[in-house]
Motif scaffolding. Structure first.
Motif, PDB file in Angstrom:
ATOM      1  N   TRP A 163     -25.140   4.744   0.082  1.00 48.45           N
ATOM      2  CA  TRP A 163     -25.086   5.913   0.746  1.00 48.45           C
ATOM      3  C   TRP A 163     -25.619   6.328   0.884  1.00 48.45           C
ATOM      4  O   TRP A 163     -27.160   6.541   0.056  1.00 48.45           O
ATOM      5  CB  TRP A 163     -23.455   6.369   0.265  1.00 48.45           C
ATOM      6  N   VAL A 174     -26.320   9.838   1.128  1.00 48.05           N
ATOM      7  CA  VAL A 174     -26.906  11.590   0.096  1.00 48.05           C
ATOM      8  C   VAL A 174     -26.486  10.518  -1.202  1.00 48.05           C
ATOM      9  O   VAL A 174     -27.696  11.258  -2.486  1.00 48.05           O
ATOM     10  CB  VAL A 174     -26.176  12.504   0.298  1.00 48.05           C
ATOM     11  N   ILE A 175     -25.456  10.680  -2.083  1.00 46.61           N
ATOM     12  CA  ILE A 175     -25.307   9.869  -3.183  1.00 46.61           C
ATOM     13  C   ILE A 175     -26.207   8.820  -3.534  1.00 46.61           C
ATOM     14  O   ILE A 175     -26.202   8.390  -5.121  1.00 46.61           O
ATOM     15  CB  ILE A 175     -23.734   9.844  -3.558  1.00 46.61           C
ATOM     16  N   GLY A 176     -26.716   7.923  -3.170  1.00 49.41           N
ATOM     17  CA  GLY A 176     -27.560   6.483  -3.753  1.00 49.41           C
ATOM     18  C   GLY A 176     -26.062   5.322  -3.785  1.00 49.41           C
ATOM     19  O   GLY A 176     -24.507   5.392  -3.090  1.00 49.41           O
ATOM     20  N   PHE A 190     -24.506   5.913  -7.488  1.00 56.83           N
ATOM     21  CA  PHE A 190     -23.835   6.309  -7.767  1.00 56.83           C
ATOM     22  C   PHE A 190     -22.380   6.365  -7.919  1.00 56.83           C
ATOM     23  O   PHE A 190     -21.696   6.482  -8.716  1.00 56.83           O
ATOM     24  CB  PHE A 190     -23.961   7.879  -7.849  1.00 56.83           C
ATOM     25  N   ASN A 191     -22.059   5.847  -6.761  1.00 48.84           N
ATOM     26  CA  ASN A 191     -19.803   5.498  -6.663  1.00 48.84           C
ATOM     27  C   ASN A 191     -20.595   4.270  -7.500  1.00 48.84           C
ATOM     28  O   ASN A 191     -18.985   3.883  -7.826  1.00 48.84           O
ATOM     29  CB  ASN A 191     -19.741   5.506  -5.211  1.00 48.84           C
ATOM     30  N   ARG A 225     -31.050   2.769  -6.116  1.00 43.16           N
ATOM     31  CA  ARG A 225     -30.732   4.495  -6.102  1.00 43.16           C
ATOM     32  C   ARG A 225     -29.909   5.551  -6.135  1.00 43.16           C
ATOM     33  O   ARG A 225     -28.475   5.132  -5.772  1.00 43.16           O
ATOM     34  CB  ARG A 225     -31.152   4.806  -4.329  1.00 43.16           C
ATOM     35  N   PHE A 226     -30.567   6.629  -6.771  1.00 35.79           N
ATOM     36  CA  PHE A 226     -29.702   7.289  -7.717  1.00 35.79           C
ATOM     37  C   PHE A 226     -29.480   9.129  -6.749  1.00 35.79           C
ATOM     38  O   PHE A 226     -31.074   9.364  -7.643  1.00 35.79           O
ATOM     39  CB  PHE A 226     -30.045   7.557  -8.365  1.00 35.79           C
ATOM     40  N   GLY A 227     -29.494   8.931  -5.751  1.00 34.83           N
ATOM     41  CA  GLY A 227     -30.053  10.432  -5.418  1.00 34.83           C
ATOM     42  C   GLY A 227     -30.721   9.895  -4.413  1.00 34.83           C
ATOM     43  O   GLY A 227     -30.967   8.880  -3.460  1.00 34.83           O
ATOM     44  N   SER A 228     -31.825  10.706  -4.708  1.00 28.21           N
ATOM     45  CA  SER A 228     -33.029  10.385  -3.942  1.00 28.21           C
ATOM     46  C   SER A 228     -34.006   9.438  -4.762  1.00 28.21           C
ATOM     47  O   SER A 228     -35.264   9.252  -3.825  1.00 28.21           O
ATOM     48  CB  SER A 228     -33.953  11.543  -2.988  1.00 28.21           C
ATOM     49  N   ARG A 229     -33.789   9.450  -6.292  1.00 24.56           N
ATOM     50  CA  ARG A 229     -34.703   8.294  -6.639  1.00 24.56           C
ATOM     51  C   ARG A 229     -34.593   6.963  -6.552  1.00 24.56           C
ATOM     52  O   ARG A 229     -33.176   6.820  -6.634  1.00 24.56           O
ATOM     53  CB  ARG A 229     -34.671   9.175  -8.533  1.00 24.56           C
TER      54      ARG A 229
END
Length: 140
Positions: free
Chosen positions: A41, A43-45, A47-48, A72-76
């Motif tokens: 996603w 912004v959140i990558g 994480f969901n 992807r976790f956030g921007s990482r």
């Protein structure tokens, strides 16, 4: 010769600037050959997709995308190996590629600008600190 209207000149300048900007941005990005993974996603990558039990969530994702996957976790960006063979690949075969930690504010302020062995990058200072730490343990 007839002059072009100012609105048309402005439109052509904006289109030309957009084309040049798009080409320079696409040329400057690195194209990595990443393993497969779910689509993140904005912004959140991903994480969901991680639930209350992260190890089970990653196991379900590995059943779908394979034992090596990209999340992807956030921007990482994170590459996850979820088998013994992938762990051996990360920890033994290609250990020098995955050795450094990202430089964060926590490492800078808690260890005097990355001077501690836990946050310093892998280089001559890290090897020297590691060997002196091993010598200190042998004395005790």
């Amino acid at each position: 010769m007839e002059e072009l209207p100012p609105l048309l000149l402005t439109f052509l300048a904006v289109v030309l600037a957009a084309v040049i900007l798009r080409r320079t941005l696409n040329a400057s990005r690195r194209a990595y050959n990443l393993p497969p993974g779910p689509r993140p996603w904005p912004v959140i990558g991903n994480f969901n997709l991680i639930g209350a039990l992260p190890h089970r969530s990653i196991h379900k994702l590995s059943n779908k995308y394979g034992e090596l996957m990209h999340l992807r976790f956030g921007s990482r960006s994170v590459v996850i190996g979820s088998s013994a063979d992938m762990a051996r690949l990360f920890l033994r075969t290609h250990d020098l590629l995955f050795l450094d930690r990202p430089r964060t504010a926590a490492g800078k302020h808690t260890t005097y600008n990355y001077a501690d062995i836990t946050w310093s990058p892998y280089e001559a200072y890290w090897r020297h600190a590691q060997s002196s730490d091993d010598q200190d343990r042998s004395i005790i």
